[in-house]
Design an enzyme around this catalytic site. Structure first.
Site, PDB file in Angstrom:
ATOM      1  N   LYS A  34      37.726  40.284  30.174  1.00  0.00           N
ATOM      2  CA  LYS A  34      37.088  39.031  30.599  1.00  0.00           C
ATOM      3  C   LYS A  34      35.889  39.324  31.476  1.00  0.00           C
ATOM      4  O   LYS A  34      35.915  40.239  32.300  1.00  0.00           O
ATOM      5  CB  LYS A  34      38.078  38.189  31.402  1.00  0.00           C
ATOM      6  CG  LYS A  34      37.492  36.852  31.837  1.00  0.00           C
ATOM      7  CD  LYS A  34      38.304  36.176  32.914  1.00  0.00           C
ATOM      8  CE  LYS A  34      37.668  36.396  34.277  1.00  0.00           C
ATOM      9  NZ  LYS A  34      38.304  35.581  35.337  1.00  0.00           N
ATOM     10  N   GLU A  59      33.111  34.186  29.361  1.00  0.00           N
ATOM     11  CA  GLU A  59      33.349  33.058  30.283  1.00  0.00           C
ATOM     12  C   GLU A  59      32.067  32.608  30.986  1.00  0.00           C
ATOM     13  O   GLU A  59      31.702  33.153  32.023  1.00  0.00           O
ATOM     14  CB  GLU A  59      34.404  33.443  31.335  1.00  0.00           C
ATOM     15  CG  GLU A  59      34.704  32.275  32.286  1.00  0.00           C
ATOM     16  CD  GLU A  59      35.747  32.591  33.366  1.00  0.00           C
ATOM     17  OE1 GLU A  59      36.190  33.754  33.470  1.00  0.00           O
ATOM     18  OE2 GLU A  59      36.097  31.672  34.101  1.00  0.00           O
ATOM     19  N   ARG A 110      50.850  41.685  46.841  1.00  0.00           N
ATOM     20  CA  ARG A 110      50.256  41.361  45.523  1.00  0.00           C
ATOM     21  C   ARG A 110      51.157  41.883  44.408  1.00  0.00           C
ATOM     22  O   ARG A 110      51.375  41.212  43.404  1.00  0.00           O
ATOM     23  CB  ARG A 110      48.847  41.964  45.410  1.00  0.00           C
ATOM     24  CG  ARG A 110      47.848  41.361  46.392  1.00  0.00           C
ATOM     25  CD  ARG A 110      46.422  41.801  46.102  1.00  0.00           C
ATOM     26  NE  ARG A 110      46.147  43.204  46.362  1.00  0.00           N
ATOM     27  CZ  ARG A 110      45.700  43.689  47.528  1.00  0.00           C
ATOM     28  NH1 ARG A 110      45.483  42.880  48.550  1.00  0.00           N
ATOM     29  NH2 ARG A 110      45.455  44.990  47.683  1.00  0.00           N
ATOM     30  N   LYS A 144      35.675  31.158  26.905  1.00  0.00           N
ATOM     31  CA  LYS A 144      36.399  30.560  28.042  1.00  0.00           C
ATOM     32  C   LYS A 144      35.420  29.712  28.855  1.00  0.00           C
ATOM     33  O   LYS A 144      34.779  30.207  29.777  1.00  0.00           O
ATOM     34  CB  LYS A 144      37.020  31.666  28.898  1.00  0.00           C
ATOM     35  CG  LYS A 144      37.663  31.163  30.177  1.00  0.00           C
ATOM     36  CD  LYS A 144      38.563  32.212  30.807  1.00  0.00           C
ATOM     37  CE  LYS A 144      39.066  31.709  32.145  1.00  0.00           C
ATOM     38  NZ  LYS A 144      40.224  32.451  32.623  1.00  0.00           N
TER      39      LYS A 144
HETATM   40  P1  13P Z   1      40.689  29.045  37.186  1.00  0.00           P
HETATM   41  O1  13P Z   1      41.524  28.458  36.080  1.00  0.00           O
HETATM   42  O2  13P Z   1      41.365  29.027  38.526  1.00  0.00           O
HETATM   43  O3  13P Z   1      39.297  28.490  37.191  1.00  0.00           O
HETATM   44  O4  13P Z   1      40.563  30.589  36.889  1.00  0.00           O
HETATM   45  C1  13P Z   1      40.252  30.998  35.624  1.00  0.00           C
HETATM   46  C2  13P Z   1      39.481  32.242  35.682  1.00  0.00           C
HETATM   47  O5  13P Z   1      39.849  33.226  35.071  1.00  0.00           O
HETATM   48  C3  13P Z   1      38.231  32.272  36.459  1.00  0.00           C
HETATM   49  O6  13P Z   1      37.496  33.412  36.117  1.00  0.00           O
END
Ligand code: 13P
Length: 339
Positions: A137, A178, A47, A220
């Site tokens: 986030k 998000e 990673r 988001k």
């Molecule tokens: P994806 O663009 O792969 O959906 O991932 C964005 C993300 O941060 C999901 O929490």
């Protein structure tokens, strides 16, 4: 710097014309899935190698304003032994951090989920900030079926998202909010529009109730698309449905809407973003915060071999550049043939 100045500066650095965010905050089980798909075992070392490589991509900041990190990466050193947040800041990229603790079943709402992680969040935010994180986030998910998401799921997740956002702003950290409406299932684009409108409305009600300053957050969301088992909509249909919903329920005070890719292919997500930005000017910047759609080609190119580093970096750079063009409706699919 005052908390207010910190938030303003981070918004200015994050929400920039022609730029978007790289979401590289996959949890250990999720990155293991992605690595397995390209034949690589996920270990702390693999990673570190992969993430250090992609964050060192020359001129990544041309199209990437911020990177969302997972906790492990925030504390890791690059292959050249530079702390990862410092490596990003040195490139002119803002380091951020995923702070939710994953999700699980919501009691009395079969099939719906709730996101965890509020307990002790303020203390964690202080620690992350000391390590260099300037934004955060939190992801909540909403499943679509005939009866889902339930009202409980919408209200409970909206409440938790708002409490997280308030905690972040109090700490001088810009929250990325998000609410992901999942693409899984056979639902129509109209059903996705209906659910997205309801979810976003409840999220903004909760943000208002918790006195979150909308000017200092980023949304988001998912684009409004049909379920993945329902056949595709055209980019123009996606753009029309997405903007119709957002214009109804996302206040103009929000500086940036940075979409997730949510299972769309890299090309699709670029084409859809381009169509959204081709419908004239809107109250907010409309950009990307993609995980899979930015990284899939880079992961394939890397395939666990350091010697493939440059190929992986150019694969990421290409997607970042094309999405940068889609920010202003200047992308066209034939650009996929350029390197
Ligand atoms: P994806 O663009 O792969 O959906 O991932 C964005 C993300 O941060 C999901 O929490």
């Amino acid at each position: 710097m005052s908390i207010e100045d910190e938030l303003k500066t981070t918004i200015k650095d994050l929400v920039q014309t022609h730029k978007g965010i790289l979401a590289a905050d996959e949890s250990a089980p999720t990155i293991a899935k992605r690595f397995t798909a390209v034949g690589v075992e996920s270990t702390e070392a693999s990673r570190r190698e992969y993430r250090s490589l992609i964050f060192s991509t020359p001129n990544l900041a041309d199209h990437i304003s911020g990177v969302i990190l997972y906790e492990e990466t925030l504390e890791q050193l690059s292959l050249d032994n530079v702390p990862i947040p410092e490596l990003l800041e040195n490139q002119g990229i803002v380091p951020g951090i995923k702070v939710d603790a994953g999700k699980g079943p919501l009691v009395n709402a079969p099939g719906d989920e709730i996101t965890y992680g509020l307990d002790g969040l303020s203390a964690r935010l202080e620690r992350y900030k000391a390590l260099g994180a300037r934004f955060a986030k939190w992801r909540s998910v909403f499943h679509i079926s005939g009866t889902q998401p339930s009202n409980q799921a919408i209200n409970a997740n909206a409440e938790v998202l708002a409490r997280y956002a308030a905690d972040c702003q109090a700490a001088g950290i810009v929250p990325i909010v998000e609410p992901e409406v999942l693409i899984d299932g056979p639902h129509s684009i109209e059903r996705a529009a209906q659910v997205s409108e309801e979810v976003l409305l409840r999220v903004f009600e909760s943000l208002h109730r918790h006195h979150v300053t909308l000017e200092w957050m980023v949304l988001k969301p998912s684009m409004v698309t049909p379920g993945k088992d329902a056949g595709k909509a055209t980019p123009e249909q996606v753009a029309e449905a997405t903007l119709r919903v957002f214009r109804r329920v996302v206040p103009a005070a929000v500086p940036g809407i940075m979409f997730l890719s949510g299972g769309q292919t890299p090309e699709e997500s670029t084409e859809n973003l381009n169509a959204i930005n081709s419908l004239g000017s809107q109250p907010w910047e409309l950009s990307f915060s993609y995980g899979r759609a930015l990284q899939e080609p880079a992961q394939k190119a890397w395939a666990g071999q350091l010697v493939n580093g440059e190929k992986a970096q150019s694969a990421l750079k290409k997607r970042a550049r094309l999405n940068g063009l889609a920010r202003s409706g200047r992308y066209s699919p034939d650009m996929e043939n350029d390197n």
